[in-house]
Structures are given as structure tokens and as C-alpha cells.
Design a protein around this motif. Structure first.
Motif, PDB file in Angstrom:
ATOM      1  N   GLU A 241       0.824  -1.201   0.000  1.00 43.10           N
ATOM      2  CA  GLU A 241       0.000   0.000   0.000  1.00 43.10           C
ATOM      3  C   GLU A 241       0.866   1.262   0.000  1.00 43.10           C
TER       4      GLU A 241
ATOM      5  N   ARG B  83       2.379   4.911  -0.808  1.00 41.56           N
ATOM      6  CA  ARG B  83       1.779   6.218  -1.087  1.00 41.56           C
ATOM      7  C   ARG B  83       2.173   6.654  -2.486  1.00 41.56           C
TER       8      ARG B  83
ATOM      9  N   LEU C   1       1.456   4.530  -8.574  1.00 41.47           N
ATOM     10  CA  LEU C   1       1.765   3.102  -8.584  1.00 41.47           C
ATOM     11  C   LEU C   1       2.815   2.807  -9.651  1.00 41.47           C
TER      12      LEU C   1
ATOM     13  N   GLN D  68       6.848   9.202  -8.031  1.00 35.26           N
ATOM     14  CA  GLN D  68       5.999   8.469  -7.087  1.00 35.26           C
ATOM     15  C   GLN D  68       5.458   9.375  -5.988  1.00 35.26           C
TER      16      GLN D  68
ATOM     17  N   ARG E 216      -0.754  11.167  -7.571  1.00 36.98           N
ATOM     18  CA  ARG E 216      -1.798  10.512  -6.777  1.00 36.98           C
ATOM     19  C   ARG E 216      -1.750   8.997  -6.917  1.00 36.98           C
ATOM     20  N   LYS E 217      -2.481   8.309  -6.023  1.00 38.22           N
ATOM     21  CA  LYS E 217      -2.538   6.847  -6.074  1.00 38.22           C
ATOM     22  C   LYS E 217      -3.200   6.353  -7.360  1.00 38.22           C
ATOM     23  N   SER E 218      -4.046   7.193  -7.963  1.00 34.23           N
ATOM     24  CA  SER E 218      -4.750   6.773  -9.178  1.00 34.23           C
ATOM     25  C   SER E 218      -3.862   6.848 -10.419  1.00 34.23           C
TER      26      SER E 218
END
Length: 400
Positions: A274, A276, A279, A337, A341-343
Motif C-alpha cells: 500500500e 503512497r 503506482l 511516485q 496521486r494513487k490513481s
């Protein structure tokens, strides 16, 4: 009856090491000195001896012959003293006869290259399958890396190292094949894993994947494939070979053949750490994600952009492979990274370029993301701003 002397153990594969009983005579770093090079060469040639002219050329290159000969005499004298200081008994360890130099010792001297050659010869002649596996296992365990890797600037060392590598590769292939035929996957996995550490680009990962699949450890097989794919893209700038891709297809087929409940499936799909920010994907994974997102854009109406971040030299050309490029690439990885954002998703396309998929971002506001990346990239090195170039394109654009 005389006192039994400890064994003198010599390792020439990988990081060189010499031990006499509990005393370490040599380990790693100081093997580049002339005296230690001389000692390692004498150990390798042993009772066969090494020709004086070859030895002079190996140690002193194109130096004047008379100077080289005098330097050799001085080196031999210092080496003999060093051996006594290391705890070896008094003895004339190096002698000259018939144009050759030889190693001689009052204690047993065990050199890994000699034992390796002998084991390979025994394995070739052995008819018993069980005994052959045992011999090859011992031989492969001896091989810890390239022969005299700290002396690879000597031409004859390179030639010998290549021959030893070929012997190791053939022995390991035979060993893993036999172990896997007998379904001894855990043992084969151990030897393949050691090979991956020594030669990460020789695709021993394929053997590891096959072992994981034989053990029904498909998630481990997938992780191994993804790690290998990432390694090849980041370090060599190339995609996995067709053979590796075939293994990936086989993994997917096997995973699909075993019924699972949805909770187990979700657990396997979730991120383990998970992390931050954006991805990071292997390049094949990024390709699949790109195609899926692009197909869904027309129906969802969501805007998605592809961002290319390149490291360039001071004249705007692709930066040549160097330690500086590797350092900058590591910083750019972190900047991407931590800035997004995570998206969002990204991958390393080659050693100097990253691809970023910005979800929910159009051309007009993509500059915000670019500014964040550049600011993060240059937070400790303001001058690095001139070394990064970014270009943006919507996934629906027909032309760049």
C-alpha cells in the motif's frame, strides 16, 4: 610423528578468499595488489606452473623486461614475508624451475577451481543418476561468481573465466533439469536463486518460475516474473524475452485452472505494501493498464494523459549511460511516485525515460503535475532542472 598442519583453503570464484586454519590470509579488497595477484595466479596454476614470461606480462604489462623481472623478484620476496606474517609456517613457497614458477607448501592446499574441474569431470563420467546429482550439486555450490573477478583486466583471466562460466552453466542446467524431473523443486530453486544473484541477466529466473509453478506457488511465480521484467527494463532497457513471456502465459493459465473464492482472489490482487503516491508497474503491466484505460475512456468521458519524463544532457540530447544517469533516474523515480496521486501509474521505459499515466488530467492542467515532479526532482539539486524534459499527450490523440 610430525604435527598435522591446517589446510590452506583458496577461493578463486567470486570474492577471492584464502584461509589457513582459522586465519584469514586474504579476503576481497586487498586482492588487487601485485603480491596478492601473484599469489592467486600461483594457486591457480599450482603444480602445473606458470611460464615466467606470461607471469611478467600478467603482472607488469608492457614494462621494460629487466625492470619487470627485478620487480617480480621484489614482489616474491615481500609475498613470502607476508605469508609468514599471516601465520603460515616457514617454507620456501615459491620456486623457479625450467622457465616456470610453481607454488609449493608443506600443508594441503585446496583450490576451489581445481575441485570444481574435478567434480565436473566426475559428473561427466558418472552413470548413477543419484550420484551425478550429488556431484553436480557440490560443483555448483563451489561456484560463487566469475573466476578472479578482480583481475579481469588480464586477458588470460577473461578467457579462463568464460570457460568456467560455460562449465557452470552446463552443470547447473543439467542439475536443475534432473531435480525438476524428480519434482525436487525446492532444491532446484535454491541453485537457480544462487545463479540469479551471480548472473541476473542470464534468465535463470525462468527456472525459478518453473519451480514455483511446480510447487503451486503461482503468486511467487508472478512476483518473480515482474521483478525480472522490471530488472531487464530498468538496467538494459529491453523487454523480457519471448521465453519469459511464455512462462507468464503459462502462469496465468495455471492460476485460472484452480477455482478460488472471491475473497482469495481479491487478496491476491491487492497491493502488499500500500505505497503512497503513484503506482509503479513493470513495463508489460503498464502496457496492459494503458490499453484498458484507453478502451474505457470514450464511455466514461474521463480524461487521461500520457506523460513522458526524459533525462537529457546539457544540450538536450539523451543522456549517455553513466553513474550520473543512474543517480538521476533514481531521484526521478522517487519524484514521480511522491508527487502524484494513487490513481496515477508509471513505469521505467528505459534507463533515461519514465512513462506516466495521469488519470483524470487533461492537457491544460497537466502542467501542475509536471511542475510537482520537476520541483521534487530538483529539491536538492536546483541545477538539475536543465536535465529533465517532459512531454504530454492525451490518450485519445492520434498523433503525438
Amino acid at each position: 610423528m610430525g604435527e598435522t598442519l591446517p589446510v590452506l583453503n583458496v577461493r578463486l570464484f567470486g570474492k577471492e578468499k584464502i584461509t589457513y586454519g582459522s586465519n584469514i590470509v586474504l579476503y576481497g579488497r586487498n586482492s588487487v595488489t601485485k603480491g596478492m595477484r601473484l599469489l592467486l595466479i600461483l594457486f591457480y596454476y599450482g603444480k602445473r606452473g606458470i611460464n615466467r614470461n606470461i607471469l611478467l606480462e600478467s603482472l607488469y604489462g608492457e614494462d621494460d623486461l629487466s625492470d619487470a623481472a627485478n620487480n617480480l623478484r621484489v614482489t616474491i620476496h615481500r609475498l613470502k614475508k607476508m605469508l609468514l606474517d599471516a601465520g603460515l609456517p616457514e617454507h620456501d613457497y615459491i620456486y623457479y624451475k625450467g622457465g616456470n614458477y610453481y607454488w609449493d607448501s608443506p600443508m594441503e592446499t585446496q583450490v576451489d577451481t581445481d575441485l570444481f574441474r574435478e567434480l565436473i569431470r566426475e559428473a561427466e563420467e558418472e552413470e548413477s543418476r543419484e550420484r551425478k546429482i550429488a556431484i553436480l550439486s557440490e560443483a555448483c555450490s563451489l561456484y560463487r561468481g566469475d573466476f578472479l573477478q578482480r583481475a579481469a583486466d588480464m586477458e588470460w583471466v577473461l578467457t579462463e573465466a568464460l570457460q568456467f562460466k560455460n562449465m557452470y552453466t552446463n552443470a547447473l542446467s543439467q542439475l536443475c533439469d534432473m531435480l525438476m524431473e524428480e519434482k525436487k523443486y525446492v532444491q532446484a530453486l535454491k541453485y537457480a536463486d544462487a545463479a540469479c544473484k551471480i548472473y541476473p541477466f542470464d534468465e535463470w529466473q525462468i527456472v525459478k518460475i518453473d519451480c514455483y509453478m511446480g510447487l503451486n506457488r503461482y503468486q511467487d511465480a508472478i512476483k518473480e516474473y515482474e521483478a525480472a521484467a522490471r530488472l531487464f527494463v530498468e538496467e538494459l532497457g529491453i523487454a523480457p524475452s519471448q521465453k519469459m513471456k511464455d512462462r507468464f502465459a503459462a502462469m496465468n493459465e495455471n492460476i485460472g485452472s484452480r477455482p478460488k473464492v472471491i475473497s482469495e482472489i481479491k487478496e491476491g490482487l491487492n497491493d502488499e505494501m500500500e505505497e503512497r503516491g503513484a503506482l509503479f508497474c513493470s513495463f508489460p503491466g503498464f502496457q496492459d493498464a494503458y490499453r484498458i484505460v484507453k478502451r474505457g475512456m470514450e464511455r466514461s468521458g474521463q480524461s487521461v494523459c500520457l506523460l513522458v519524463c526524459s533525462i537529457v544532457d546539457s544540450e538536450g540530447r539523451p543522456m549517455k549511460v553513466s553513474d550520473k544517469l543512474d543517480e538521476m533516474a533514481g531521484e526521478l523515480y522517487s519524484a514521480i511516485q511522491n508527487s502524484l496521486r494513487k490513481s496515477d501509474a508509471f513505469t521505467k521505459y528505459n534507463r533515461a525515460q519514465f512513462l506516466v499515466m495521469l488519470v483524470g488530467t487533461n492537457r491544460e492542467n497537466s502542467q501542475i503535475a509536471i511542475d510537482r515532479i520537476v520541483n521534487q526532482f530538483t529539491i536538492e539539486h536546483k541545477s538539475w532542472k536543465k536535465y529533465i524534459e517532459c512531454s504530454i499527450s492525451s490518450l485519445l490523440d492520434e498523433e503525438e
